[in-house]
Design an enzyme around this catalytic site. Structure first.
Site, PDB file in Angstrom:
ATOM      1  N   GLU A  25      -2.711  22.540 -20.592  1.00  0.00           N
ATOM      2  CA  GLU A  25      -1.826  21.604 -19.730  1.00  0.00           C
ATOM      3  C   GLU A  25      -3.095  20.457 -19.628  1.00  0.00           C
ATOM      4  O   GLU A  25      -4.241  20.717 -19.821  1.00  0.00           O
ATOM      5  CB  GLU A  25      -1.545  22.236 -18.319  1.00  0.00           C
ATOM      6  CG  GLU A  25      -1.337  21.149 -17.121  1.00  0.00           C
ATOM      7  CD  GLU A  25      -0.775  22.055 -15.959  1.00  0.00           C
ATOM      8  OE1 GLU A  25      -1.073  23.373 -15.791  1.00  0.00           O
ATOM      9  OE2 GLU A  25      -0.356  21.340 -15.154  1.00  0.00           O
ATOM     10  N   ASN A 172       9.362  22.484 -14.624  1.00  0.00           N
ATOM     11  CA  ASN A 172       8.222  23.560 -14.609  1.00  0.00           C
ATOM     12  C   ASN A 172       8.296  23.927 -12.907  1.00  0.00           C
ATOM     13  O   ASN A 172       8.261  22.973 -12.097  1.00  0.00           O
ATOM     14  CB  ASN A 172       6.911  22.996 -14.953  1.00  0.00           C
ATOM     15  CG  ASN A 172       5.775  24.178 -14.688  1.00  0.00           C
ATOM     16  OD1 ASN A 172       5.698  25.047 -14.908  1.00  0.00           O
ATOM     17  ND2 ASN A 172       5.026  23.569 -13.588  1.00  0.00           N
ATOM     18  N   GLU A 173       8.193  25.044 -12.363  1.00  0.00           N
ATOM     19  CA  GLU A 173       8.255  25.519 -11.247  1.00  0.00           C
ATOM     20  C   GLU A 173       8.668  24.433 -10.264  1.00  0.00           C
ATOM     21  O   GLU A 173       8.144  23.802  -9.492  1.00  0.00           O
ATOM     22  CB  GLU A 173       6.606  25.812 -10.817  1.00  0.00           C
ATOM     23  CG  GLU A 173       5.963  26.836 -11.474  1.00  0.00           C
ATOM     24  CD  GLU A 173       4.746  27.503 -10.941  1.00  0.00           C
ATOM     25  OE1 GLU A 173       4.115  26.460 -10.356  1.00  0.00           O
ATOM     26  OE2 GLU A 173       4.064  28.286 -11.560  1.00  0.00           O
ATOM     27  N   TYR A 244       0.820  35.402 -12.405  1.00  0.00           N
ATOM     28  CA  TYR A 244      -0.382  35.081 -12.251  1.00  0.00           C
ATOM     29  C   TYR A 244      -1.300  36.361 -11.308  1.00  0.00           C
ATOM     30  O   TYR A 244      -0.725  36.836 -10.484  1.00  0.00           O
ATOM     31  CB  TYR A 244      -1.217  34.006 -11.475  1.00  0.00           C
ATOM     32  CG  TYR A 244      -0.968  32.926 -12.661  1.00  0.00           C
ATOM     33  CD1 TYR A 244      -1.842  32.814 -13.454  1.00  0.00           C
ATOM     34  CD2 TYR A 244       0.242  31.687 -12.200  1.00  0.00           C
ATOM     35  CE1 TYR A 244      -1.829  31.423 -14.224  1.00  0.00           C
ATOM     36  CE2 TYR A 244       0.344  30.828 -13.016  1.00  0.00           C
ATOM     37  CZ  TYR A 244      -0.726  30.430 -13.883  1.00  0.00           C
ATOM     38  OH  TYR A 244      -0.470  29.320 -14.783  1.00  0.00           O
ATOM     39  N   GLU A 298       3.894  31.541 -18.308  1.00  0.00           N
ATOM     40  CA  GLU A 298       2.377  31.187 -17.593  1.00  0.00           C
ATOM     41  C   GLU A 298       2.016  32.657 -17.252  1.00  0.00           C
ATOM     42  O   GLU A 298       2.886  32.975 -16.382  1.00  0.00           O
ATOM     43  CB  GLU A 298       2.166  30.292 -16.358  1.00  0.00           C
ATOM     44  CG  GLU A 298       2.663  28.762 -16.829  1.00  0.00           C
ATOM     45  CD  GLU A 298       2.510  27.748 -15.617  1.00  0.00           C
ATOM     46  OE1 GLU A 298       1.588  28.094 -14.925  1.00  0.00           O
ATOM     47  OE2 GLU A 298       3.101  26.809 -15.843  1.00  0.00           O
ATOM     48  N   GLN A 347      -4.896  29.654 -19.570  1.00  0.00           N
ATOM     49  CA  GLN A 347      -4.331  28.737 -20.428  1.00  0.00           C
ATOM     50  C   GLN A 347      -5.442  28.526 -21.558  1.00  0.00           C
ATOM     51  O   GLN A 347      -6.630  29.325 -21.345  1.00  0.00           O
ATOM     52  CB  GLN A 347      -4.529  27.187 -19.824  1.00  0.00           C
ATOM     53  CG  GLN A 347      -3.536  27.061 -18.557  1.00  0.00           C
ATOM     54  CD  GLN A 347      -3.269  25.509 -18.106  1.00  0.00           C
ATOM     55  OE1 GLN A 347      -3.908  24.413 -18.805  1.00  0.00           O
ATOM     56  NE2 GLN A 347      -2.707  25.488 -17.181  1.00  0.00           N
TER      57      GLN A 347
HETATM   58  O1  AHR Z   1      -1.770  26.934 -14.529  1.00  0.00           O
HETATM   59  C1  AHR Z   1      -1.955  26.297 -13.615  1.00  0.00           C
HETATM   60  C2  AHR Z   1      -0.663  25.891 -12.846  1.00  0.00           C
HETATM   61  O2  AHR Z   1      -0.107  27.178 -12.393  1.00  0.00           O
HETATM   62  C3  AHR Z   1       0.486  25.366 -13.465  1.00  0.00           C
HETATM   63  O3  AHR Z   1       0.392  23.809 -13.525  1.00  0.00           O
HETATM   64  C4  AHR Z   1       1.606  25.672 -12.651  1.00  0.00           C
HETATM   65  O4  AHR Z   1       2.755  25.690 -13.239  1.00  0.00           O
HETATM   66  C5  AHR Z   1       1.187  26.891 -12.076  1.00  0.00           C
HETATM   67  O5  AHR Z   1       1.554  26.704 -10.515  1.00  0.00           O
END
Ligand code: AHR
Length: 494
Positions: A25, A172-173, A244, A298, A347
């Protein structure tokens, strides 16, 4: 008692190489400094792209790269990143520290990066602040083979041939940074935008809907209910899920932690399996034929940023603990390889659970990178039926399975067995019964260290790296393995 049975002649789903994908990103130093240093840089580069990073990622056969975000994607306008660099606008990266984006890395530079890496591009289009027309134009610019004004603009900007784009994300999101939408609203917008994601020439796009964060399954329900039509008009080919291991509380740190935090991290890592199962259950209800793929585009560990760095840049170190996070997560993806068609670690460079870190001209490979290396042979291999009985790893009244294992094979080739020992204190003995093959040799590599917190630094870049593993012996109809505490092992059995 720790025991594995592998049925080497019972193949299950193919583990797509795309489960080993990545995500870069415009955030902090991922693109700028990480991938892109510019043509005039003293750091060795090819057309502005760092040579050391390309070489490292090629070595682990990077299969795809998602770009330009993340949150950045829904504020990105592709026209800002084409044409002479001096004329590109200077825009504000609203999500990541309001830094000024000079747009020197745009479509052409990204596609050059993918070509240098030998990987598939995965572009995430803008729904949050973009329009269907902008997305339509973007795809025409990149992929139209004929004599249209946009295709000719691409030619004028130095790329005569149309590019091939297989993977296209529609936002995205969008429940969060991508527009704060209700699932129903996003589903309606998705239906509208996807019509304008066109296939030109022989390019075939996989349309990917922006799905939910781990525990939130309602968005998956709405997309499957309101967009997917069995055998229908191909409006949705995949939907995404983000997960995450989010440990941003200030008492967490990427490098300073004790066993309680080691345990919590691995516990949260394994929770991804529950969330994936919930999303898959909904998908199976609407789509038992598995026409729609799940993409975990992600994933990774998210700790407080390294002290002294810009907190908006999400720069964090990477220890042996992250190697376990990677190994366990990849094993979970293997388990669901019949539905998960892609996954992207967040990332690639200098951000969150990175594969490589850079500092000026220096670059280091993280423990996470080494797991992707050890597991490389799983890419496009057939997952084998595997049964595991193992002792529990316990701490403070809670427990986790002590071992995680996965095996795969390409045709009648060697079996790759990868193993994680979650227990940071105890070596474990395990037996591995091999059915359906007569093994004659075993070799292996191991990633471990004396300390849970061991990590590579620019002054000591090889503190954690794989070495030959001598702890596996052939005997009877299988193997006996002595696995050191807190380790990741890859065995090649033939
Ligand atoms: O990876 C960091 C961020 O996490 C991304 O930009 C977003 O899609 C997610 O919330």
């Amino acid at each position: 008692m720790n025991r594995i049975v592998i049925n080497a002649d019972q193949g299950q789903a193919t583990i797509s190489r795309h489960l080993y994908g990545h995500f870069a990103e415009h955030l902090g130093r991922c693109i700028y400094d990480g991938a892109w240093v510019g043509e005039g840089s003293p750091i060795p580069n090819t057309r502005g792209i760092r040579s050391d990073v390309v070489e490292a990622l090629r070595k682990v056969a990077i299969p795809n790269l998602r770009w330009p975000g993340g949150c950045f994607a829904d504020a990105y306008h592709w026209r800002d990143g084409i044409g002479p660099k001096a004329q590109r606008p200077r825009t504000v990266n609203i999500h990541w520290g309001n830094v000024v984006e000079d747009n020197s890395f745009g479509i052409h530079e990204f596609m050059d990066l993918c070509e240098q890496l030998g990987c598939e591009p995965y572009i995430c289009g803008n729904v949050g602040s973009g329009t269907p027309q902008e997305m339509l134009d973007w795809i025409e610019y990149m992929t139209f083979p004929g004599d249209s004004s946009l295709a000719n603009l691409r030619r004028a900007n130095g790329h005569p041939e149309p590019w091939k784009i297989k993977f296209w994300g529609i936002g995205n999101e969008n429940w969060g940074c991508g527009g704060f939408m209700r699932p129903e609203y996003y589903a309606d917008l998705y239906r509208r935008f996807q019509i304008y994601v066109r296939n030109y020439g022989d390019n075939q796009i996989t349309k990917i809907a922006s799905g939910m964060g781990g525990p939130f399954i309602y968005g998956t329900e709405v997309l499957m209910r309101d967009v997917y039509k069995p055998g229908g008009r191909n409006a949705i080919n995949a939907l995404s899920l983000h997960y995450y291991v989010y440990l941003r509380e200030t008492d967490f740190s990427a490098t300073r932690f004790g066993e309680d935090q080691w345990f919590t991290t691995l516990q949260k890592t394994l929770e991804i399996d529950d969330y994936i199962k919930e999303h898959i259950a909904i998908m199976d209800y609407y789509d038992p034929a598995k026409e729609v793929g799940l993409i975990v585009d992600e994933w990774g560990a998210w700790y407080p940023p390294e002290p002294g760095t810009n907190p908006a840049f999400l720069y964090q170190q990477n220890t042996l603990r992250d190697a376990l996070v990677a190994g366990l997560t990849l094993h979970v993806f293997h388990e669901h390889a019949d539905r998960i068609m892609m996954a992207n670690l967040a990332q690639t460079i200098n951000v969150l659970q990175a594969m490589v870190l850079t500092e000026g001209e220096r670059m280091l490979l993280t423990p996470t990178y080494h797991v992707f290396d050890l597991f490389q042979g799983h890419q496009d291999a057939t997952r084998l039926a595997l049964h595991l009985d193992c002792e529990r790893y316990s701490l403070g009244g809670k427990s986790l399975p002590g071992i995680s294992a996965s095996a795969s094979r390409k045709g009648a080739g060697p079996v790759l067995l990868t193993l994680c020992n979650l227990n940071p204190n105890t070596d474990v003995d395990l037996t591995c019964e091999l059915r359906g093959m007569a093994a004659s040799s075993v070799s292996g590599r191991i990633l471990t260290a004396d300390q849970m917190t061991a990590h590579n630094t620019f002054d000591n870049p090889n503190a954690v790296h794989p070495v030959a593993f001598e702890g596996a012996r052939l005997g009877g109809n299988g193997l006996s393995i002595r696995m050191p505490a807190k380790s990741v092992v890859a065995l090649t059995i033939q």
